[in-house]
Scaffold this motif. Structure first.
Motif, PDB file in Angstrom:
ATOM      1  N   ARG A 190       5.556   8.019  -0.062  1.00  0.00           N
ATOM      2  CA  ARG A 190       5.335   8.758   1.183  1.00  0.00           C
ATOM      3  C   ARG A 190       4.850   7.851   2.317  1.00  0.00           C
ATOM      4  N   LEU A 191       3.873   6.996   2.040  1.00  0.00           N
ATOM      5  CA  LEU A 191       3.339   6.145   3.110  1.00  0.00           C
ATOM      6  C   LEU A 191       4.433   5.244   3.662  1.00  0.00           C
ATOM      7  N   LEU A 192       5.189   4.599   2.803  1.00  0.00           N
ATOM      8  CA  LEU A 192       6.269   3.727   3.275  1.00  0.00           C
ATOM      9  C   LEU A 192       7.261   4.507   4.129  1.00  0.00           C
ATOM     10  N   LEU A 193       7.672   5.682   3.669  1.00  0.00           N
ATOM     11  CA  LEU A 193       8.652   6.467   4.416  1.00  0.00           C
ATOM     12  C   LEU A 193       8.087   6.923   5.755  1.00  0.00           C
ATOM     13  N   GLU A 194       6.794   7.251   5.785  1.00  0.00           N
ATOM     14  CA  GLU A 194       6.183   7.656   7.050  1.00  0.00           C
ATOM     15  C   GLU A 194       6.078   6.479   8.015  1.00  0.00           C
ATOM     16  N   VAL A 195       5.791   5.300   7.493  1.00  0.00           N
ATOM     17  CA  VAL A 195       5.755   4.108   8.349  1.00  0.00           C
ATOM     18  C   VAL A 195       7.119   3.876   8.985  1.00  0.00           C
ATOM     19  N   LEU A 196       8.168   3.920   8.170  1.00  0.00           N
ATOM     20  CA  LEU A 196       9.518   3.670   8.694  1.00  0.00           C
ATOM     21  C   LEU A 196       9.925   4.735   9.701  1.00  0.00           C
ATOM     22  N   ALA A 197       9.664   5.993   9.381  1.00  0.00           N
ATOM     23  CA  ALA A 197      10.021   7.078  10.307  1.00  0.00           C
ATOM     24  C   ALA A 197       9.231   6.964  11.603  1.00  0.00           C
ATOM     25  N   GLY A 198       7.963   6.573  11.495  1.00  0.00           N
ATOM     26  CA  GLY A 198       7.140   6.434  12.685  1.00  0.00           C
ATOM     27  C   GLY A 198       7.624   5.322  13.599  1.00  0.00           C
ATOM     28  N   ILE A 199       8.011   4.199  13.009  1.00  0.00           N
ATOM     29  CA  ILE A 199       8.543   3.092  13.811  1.00  0.00           C
ATOM     30  C   ILE A 199       9.850   3.496  14.471  1.00  0.00           C
ATOM     31  N   ALA A 201      10.806   6.408  15.359  1.00  0.00           N
ATOM     32  CA  ALA A 201      10.561   7.368  16.438  1.00  0.00           C
ATOM     33  C   ALA A 201       9.881   6.727  17.638  1.00  0.00           C
ATOM     34  N   ALA A 202       9.026   5.727  17.403  1.00  0.00           N
ATOM     35  CA  ALA A 202       8.225   5.161  18.488  1.00  0.00           C
ATOM     36  C   ALA A 202       8.940   4.062  19.252  1.00  0.00           C
TER      37      ALA A 202
END
Length: 354
Positions: A190-199, A201-202
């Protein structure tokens, strides 16, 4: 042989001029406070001018608590923007793709530099991250990517390999959490996927995003990592996946994947437009070409690029080979390898002559 000098397009951003990438190599050449040094700039720009299609920095920590080694490049504050911006401009002027690798060492942070080491769970003297700290870590990876984009780099690679903090979350051995970030493979990723999705999007639509992934060791299971890679390819957020294999000819040692070549195991996955790179004992042009023959799109070069700043130009001769090791210190010093980097290379068995 495949054409190592054919351009390679990505879903986003500029194409890579050829299929040779400089691996993200620890070199200990930055200033003690994490600022870019002239020695590190010279080391990277020499390889970019030498023809690499993609030139990646060493692992650059996104939080002070994530520093893995002395002399490590930092990207956890705007204080580092001046050096990063000038480096990005220097790299772009050569035609290479300039990439920052984003990193947090977690439990593997340098004990002499980091008093409060953290990880997914309590391990090796490191404490478990609180939930709000997990969220802060995610946001600091994203902020570092935004900082790299502001500096003018073509993209970032998230370091999810080699037993560092994101691997510590992925591994069932080091992740004993009972919240949303532990337990099942989905939760551990989850953390890895959230990091990638966050980058994704940002950052802007042309900013490139890669991921370095280990697929065994460090408590990882090869087939579980293969399922994660398949999900990553399907999500379409990555421009490339960088497999850190230690040896691109290696076979899996896991019981459930034994006797299967690691590179082919991942190269055979449907990956849409996402590109696949691989690293591990790529020494000669023939080695790099073999990586492409076996299904990858480009090859990362590490130690051979230390030996030859113009590796990518020299590799146009398919029969050329790097100098044999061990080599004299004078040889690497002539390749813009500073004394600090030389001291680090002394820890590599058989690299430098006594």
């Amino acid at each position: 042989m495949p054409d190592l000098f054919a351009p390679l397009t990505f879903p986003r951003g500029r194409p890579m001029p050829n299929r040779l990438a400089l691996a993200p190599l620890t070199n200990r050449q930055s200033h003690d406070d994490g600022r870019l040094s002239e020695a590190e700039r010279a080391w990277l720009v020499r390889r970019a001018r030498g023809g690499f299609g993609l030139t990646m920095t060493c692992a650059s920590h996104v939080q002070p608590s994530g520093q893995g080694f002395g002399g490590q490049l930092a990207i956890h504050s705007d204080d580092f923007l001046d050096g990063l911006t000038s480096l990005a401009a220097d790299l772009r002027a050569t035609g290479t793709l300039g990439v920052v690798q984003l990193h947090h060492a977690g439990a593997r942070a340098d004990r002499e530099l980091v008093a409060d080491r953290v990880s997914a769970s309590e391990v090796e003297g490191a404490r478990a991250l609180e939930l709000d700290e997990v969220h802060r870590l995610r946001e600091d990876f994203v902020a570092a990517a935004v900082r790299a984009e502001r500096a003018g780099f073509d993209g970032v690679e998230v370091h999810g390999a080699h037993g560092y903090v994101l691997t510590q979350f992925l591994s069932a051995e080091t992740n004993q959490r009972t919240d949303a970030y532990g337990g099942s493979p989905e939760n551990r990723a989850r953390l890895l996927l959230e990091v990638l999705a966050g980058i994704r999007a940002a950052c802007g639509p042309d900013f490139q995003l890669g991921l370095r992934l280990s697929v065994e060791r460090f408590g990882l299971r090869t087939l579980e990592m293969r399922e994660l890679a398949a999900e990553l390819f399907g999500r379409g957020e990555l421009d490339y996946l960088d497999l850190s294999l230690w040896d691109v000819t290696k076979y899996s040692v896991d019981d459930d994947a034994q006797d299967q070549p690691l590179l082919e195991l991942f190269a055979e996955l449907p990956r849409g437009g996402t590109r696949l790179g691989a690293a591990g004992k790529v020494r000669t042009p023939a080695d790099a070409a073999a990586v492409l023959e076996r299904g990858a799109d480009f090859a990362f070069v590490g130690r051979a690029a230390i030996l030859h700043g113009e590796y990518a130009q020299l590799a146009r001769d398919a029969d050329w080979e790097p100098v044999p090791m061990p080599v004299d210190v004078a040889h690497v010093a002539g390749q813009d390898v500073s004394p600090a980097f030389v001291d680090y290379l002394r820890t590599f068995r058989g690299f430098l002559a006594p």
